[in-house]
Design a protein around this motif. Sequence first.
Motif, short mmCIF file in Angstrom:
data_model
loop_
_atom_site.label_atom_id
_atom_site.label_comp_id
_atom_site.label_asym_id
_atom_site.label_seq_id
_atom_site.Cartn_x
_atom_site.Cartn_y
_atom_site.Cartn_z
N SER A 255 -49.14 -86.81 -18.00
CA SER A 255 -49.07 -89.04 -18.35
C SER A 255 -50.66 -88.35 -18.56
O SER A 255 -51.44 -88.09 -17.71
CB SER A 255 -48.47 -89.47 -17.24
OG SER A 255 -48.90 -90.95 -17.23
N VAL A 256 -50.80 -89.67 -19.17
CA VAL A 256 -52.27 -90.11 -19.51
C VAL A 256 -52.59 -90.67 -18.03
O VAL A 256 -51.84 -91.11 -17.44
CB VAL A 256 -53.23 -91.88 -20.25
CG1 VAL A 256 -53.32 -92.00 -20.08
CG2 VAL A 256 -52.33 -90.80 -21.82
N ILE A 257 -54.08 -90.52 -17.64
CA ILE A 257 -54.69 -90.69 -16.37
C ILE A 257 -55.32 -92.16 -16.57
O ILE A 257 -56.11 -91.91 -17.36
CB ILE A 257 -55.45 -89.62 -15.57
CG1 ILE A 257 -54.69 -88.45 -15.10
CG2 ILE A 257 -55.56 -90.53 -13.98
CD1 ILE A 257 -55.12 -87.41 -15.63
N VAL A 258 -54.87 -93.00 -15.93
CA VAL A 258 -55.29 -94.46 -15.88
C VAL A 258 -56.67 -94.30 -14.77
O VAL A 258 -55.54 -94.90 -13.33
CB VAL A 258 -54.78 -95.49 -16.00
CG1 VAL A 258 -55.17 -96.59 -16.14
CG2 VAL A 258 -54.42 -95.06 -17.69
N GLY B 132 -49.36 -86.45 -25.51
CA GLY B 132 -51.17 -86.54 -24.76
C GLY B 132 -52.30 -87.67 -25.45
O GLY B 132 -52.34 -88.88 -25.08
N GLN B 135 -49.68 -91.21 -26.32
CA GLN B 135 -49.98 -91.39 -25.09
C GLN B 135 -51.20 -92.67 -24.57
O GLN B 135 -51.48 -93.49 -24.39
CB GLN B 135 -50.01 -91.10 -23.28
CG GLN B 135 -48.41 -90.42 -23.39
CD GLN B 135 -48.04 -89.96 -22.11
OE1 GLN B 135 -49.18 -90.07 -20.98
NE2 GLN B 135 -47.28 -88.63 -21.83
N LEU B 136 -52.34 -91.67 -25.01
CA LEU B 136 -54.09 -92.21 -24.99
C LEU B 136 -54.18 -93.31 -25.52
O LEU B 136 -54.10 -94.43 -25.40
CB LEU B 136 -54.52 -90.91 -24.77
CG LEU B 136 -56.44 -91.58 -24.09
CD1 LEU B 136 -56.21 -91.72 -22.93
CD2 LEU B 136 -56.72 -89.97 -24.63
N THR B 139 -52.16 -96.58 -25.00
CA THR B 139 -52.65 -97.50 -23.31
C THR B 139 -54.47 -98.37 -24.47
O THR B 139 -54.18 -99.16 -23.32
CB THR B 139 -53.42 -95.78 -22.58
OG1 THR B 139 -51.91 -95.02 -22.57
CG2 THR B 139 -53.78 -96.58 -21.36
N LEU B 250 -57.22 -87.67 -20.91
CA LEU B 250 -56.07 -87.29 -22.02
C LEU B 250 -55.53 -86.40 -20.99
O LEU B 250 -56.09 -86.10 -19.41
CB LEU B 250 -56.57 -85.72 -22.66
CG LEU B 250 -55.29 -85.85 -24.27
CD1 LEU B 250 -55.13 -86.62 -24.46
CD2 LEU B 250 -56.74 -84.81 -24.60
#
Lengths: 342, 342, 342, 342
Positions: A255-258, B132, B135-136, B139, B250
């Motif tokens: 998962s993308v890390i935010v 990835g 997802q980025l 976001t 990512l």
Amino acid sequence: MTVRVGVIGTGAIGREHISRVENVISGGRITAVTDVNEQSAQSAVRDFNLNAAIYPDDQALVADGNIDAVFITSWGPAHESSVLLAVEAGKYVFCEKPLATTAEGCLRIIEAEKKHGRRLVQVGFMRRYDEGYAQLKETLDQNEIGNVLMVRAAHRNAAVDESYKTNMAVTETLIHEIDALHWLIHDDYHSVKVDFPRKTKHAHAELQDPQVFTLKTKQGVLINVEVFVNCRYGYDIQCEVIGEEGIARLPEVPSVIVRKQSKASTNILNDWKLRFMDAYNKELQNFFDAIEAYGQPQGPSAWDGYIAAVTADACLKAQETGEEQDVLLGEKPEFYEQKLHV
Amino acid sequence: MTVRVGVIGTGAIGREHISRVENVISGGRITAVTDVNEQSAQSAVRDFNLNAAIYPDDQALVADGNIDAVFITSWGPAHESSVLLAVEAGKYVFCEKPLATTAEGCLRIIEAEKKHGRRLVQVGFMRRYDEGYAQLKETLDQNEIGNVLMVRAAHRNAAVDESYKTNMAVTETLIHEIDALHWLIHDDYHSVKVDFPRKTKHAHAELQDPQVFTLKTKQGVLINVEVFVNCRYGYDIQCEVIGEEGIARLPEVPSVIVRKQSKASTNILNDWKLRFMDAYNKELQNFFDAIEAYGQPQGPSAWDGYIAAVTADACLKAQETGEEQDVLLGEKPEFYEQKLHV
Amino acid sequence: MTVRVGVIGTGAIGREHISRVENVISGGRITAVTDVNEQSAQSAVRDFNLNAAIYPDDQALVADGNIDAVFITSWGPAHESSVLLAVEAGKYVFCEKPLATTAEGCLRIIEAEKKHGRRLVQVGFMRRYDEGYAQLKETLDQNEIGNVLMVRAAHRNAAVDESYKTNMAVTETLIHEIDALHWLIHDDYHSVKVDFPRKTKHAHAELQDPQVFTLKTKQGVLINVEVFVNCRYGYDIQCEVIGEEGIARLPEVPSVIVRKQSKASTNILNDWKLRFMDAYNKELQNFFDAIEAYGQPQGPSAWDGYIAAVTADACLKAQETGEEQDVLLGEKPEFYEQKLHV
Amino acid sequence: MTVRVGVIGTGAIGREHISRVENVISGGRITAVTDVNEQSAQSAVRDFNLNAAIYPDDQALVADGNIDAVFITSWGPAHESSVLLAVEAGKYVFCEKPLATTAEGCLRIIEAEKKHGRRLVQVGFMRRYDEGYAQLKETLDQNEIGNVLMVRAAHRNAAVDESYKTNMAVTETLIHEIDALHWLIHDDYHSVKVDFPRKTKHAHAELQDPQVFTLKTKQGVLINVEVFVNCRYGYDIQCEVIGEEGIARLPEVPSVIVRKQSKASTNILNDWKLRFMDAYNKELQNFFDAIEAYGQPQGPSAWDGYIAAVTADACLKAQETGEEQDVLLGEKPEFYEQKLHV
């Protein structure tokens, strides 16, 4: 070669497998369908633009000379008889869990398959095709962490609906760990017991949630599996294997890390279907590939279906009695020992 | 519908795409091949059991009424003319990078495609199909971190062979970031410069390694990309986007976590092909799906190929001069603004 | 104010506490020492340059008007009588575990302390002062994850020596979890059982290793603690709390992340002393600070020592009998309910 | 031995150091204070219950025969003259940054210290005492990742107030990286330039935020430091070192991991004081310990203060001119080469 598939049961999971074969993977084609609800079968043909015959029942479908394999995606109690029909007709079978609702039913299928003389049946335990489990198995098989001593697993769903009762923690949920864990550690179950922790307020009256199952294997490995189906926070599958030389753990879903508002966070899935999407694709692709390469499936066998049935029965009895229960498995037939590489 | 594909170039990457279409994904079939080395074309047909015509050259292949689309997987300098032939013949085109070796070449393709009146061409920038990156992008598109201010990226290979020279850090490596990053942040490049840090002892005489590229966009976003192709430790793609409200990064490639000998460790890939395996599958599946759904591809367009060519040229000039270089893009034609959902 | 401390027992842990008081923390000073081995006491005075009286025994030391507090760091069986002496003399007591070797001994101390009318005694359960546990407790106390349903913990040492027997998994190891977990979740133990998984080949004949303890609390919380003291890979303390609304987990010990040779890795400690170094410092600092601020210690009380003793006894009986054992605690005296903030 | 400390400047940071010495660490005692605001000095004595003389100014305080060391925690422009007074009086000096507001001022201090013949001065660059930086340095010093080629760092604050202008990104923020990074990689700065990315809307008119500094060292190492002081999400210090054989990265601040509402999250600090709390304690403890063990401090020296001043000046000029600036350091005096272990 293209494997021609007849589908028995065009409900939700049947439709997903149809879509997989037609739109995502290679090597198969849907050529026949049937469902107890004829309209459902018709919808499937129409929605997926299938060039497929519609049959009134499994018997008629299996008789079609134009199919090589059968997908059994009907409701559980109907599986056994469909599998037996297909095996007798010499068709390959991909059967969703359970293979049969009783251990005896599984044995009947095993006998039929042995009589046929070659493996025909694969059971839909998709975890084995998950990239994370595959890595974990490779770690163990390469003896990275030495002999296995313990396993700690958790199976958590965000929520379940009212129809989900205490026993379904075994038949719908734990069943996946039952299959995946004995495969992972090359061992057989010896006994099982269950603990009921404090119940979450989010579970309805007829559901004990969470539950903790303790399985012991013939080698003495202690397996602890938490089943928690109203955990609220998401769908989360955890597995950690403790060995003599080290410990190995299933990877998290990427998962993308935010970083935002004083938190660093990753996303946890809610939908279980997304968690094993790739595994579903790979299990069917592997089913087709193995048929082409070896003339028989290589995935979870009827014997694995039998192990699951016997172990689930012991778990259900442990739930009812509160006592430790033996898992009484017969001797594994020579027939299921052969290994082919895929 | 099954998209019938002619393959121009049956070298390593051509064979991989053939295998993908035949054995992994859905919706396509290889019906023709050609290669400058005829034996290579014959091997491909034999090895993958293709029911495909073998043509002496791209011209002959494109003329085949039995193909809907062309895969261009020959060597770079040959791409432009093959693309132009295919577009003129009204065939869909999936062309590996570069679309053409010059910006002018890309413009010629754009003109040809505009003349045809509908998109035909997709360029093989697979990163956009990586889970990835997807997802980025989601976001960012959902405005989770506000306006983008900076991007920090790294492209690291364990090692490269002797043939890899300083300029190839742009044409073979950075080119992927060039495409992925402008797509990711919906912005256009304005200028580029390059810094040469202390050189690793593991790089040969004609290769400056690592290199750090600084790109500025029209919106003022500062993009910092490290290219390090003898990093020794593995193939590693990093990307972090810094926004006004937060930061997004990512995900790492998922890996079993092992605790052993005083370390907790995860595996880093060495083979770049494994890193984007799923993305390669998805880009071709999406190519077929979009053709079926919309009658035109939806992936990276000829315009994206042109952006990559112009930006790469500026990067090469920055390498040579040591000076900041402007990225001089023409106006994006209306033609490429349309959006269809896949 | 400076707390003047007399130390009873100048072995390894006594010397560490002396060093802490003299060289690391604030608010205390060692003014007297004793040890059954007089040379050990003399060495301590010399090595740490103490301005301290040397006494022949605990009785003489406690009688010294020049000390405010006593550290009891002798061997376990001697603790009770030293604590009783100190309490009778109205001295503050910091006593390493166990407070007494029997539950009855703990009760005698409790009675003596109640008679004194104010808390004097703190037991050396340092986990409560660990930053990670403190964060975990705050998470629970702020109701971040709702009511607690389960706890999963692990206590792993790289290796132990030959003197460590099966029962010491309780008295030396689990004892820390026994104290930390009831404090963490504000609950009391109700019963305990133990499972013996497959034994690691690295454990000697008189040690069952690993062991898994299952504790149930009065609220129904199910606590699963793995004790594995020859895990080989390092010293590793894990704790995960499962609540009705979410899950909280102890942080890992921070470590540089190195990417090298196809692995991303962090270091795992081998030395348990390093793991809780800060916690040891904080527990003594807090002991001094509370004496200064409130005239009584605020850390783990004699009652906590009693809980540990009763629970450990039940665990030992569970080891011997293989049966679930009740944890029979008396009613908590009002005396120990008062809360002061530090 | 107890180091007797006179404090020049009893504002916020002075009070924190007083509290540290009196309540947290060992080996020191506050025996004198002064402040331009006499009431502030009186409050400090009262609030911390100090047994300390109050002096009208630094000159009077330094003359006190009852102090061994001076803490200089006044405002920056006053540092130089206080340091010089203390050095002339042969007192140890712990001086908060900056050592002096000009490079020339630092050189004057260096000359005074050399004349004294032994190190007296330590500058308050606390990062070197942070556990994470210490681990990172050990990783590099043990040659775990080979020669250093690049460093990527980020210094992010959640927000700053209106008084913080563009130049303070250098003097208040980057200054810490300037000291920490040359220490970390044993190298000297050669040049510096700055890029101004798109400005965040959360920065006021007189502040360019973020800023990206590129420093090159004499060995050719390329250092990229992002300074972003309105990043909103928290206080976050990042540092990654790229070497010939691998990469090492600063650990994250440990935090409980919570799984809740479809997120797995850890906490990010907001308050910068908490981030380096332990480092502040350790730098003062180390100051006292080194005085006791070696008769001189071992931490950041006046030479390090000079490096910071020269480099900061070049950074400020780079901000003004937009051009790359040389960092013109004199030759490091032999005097500062000696190494003692602490």
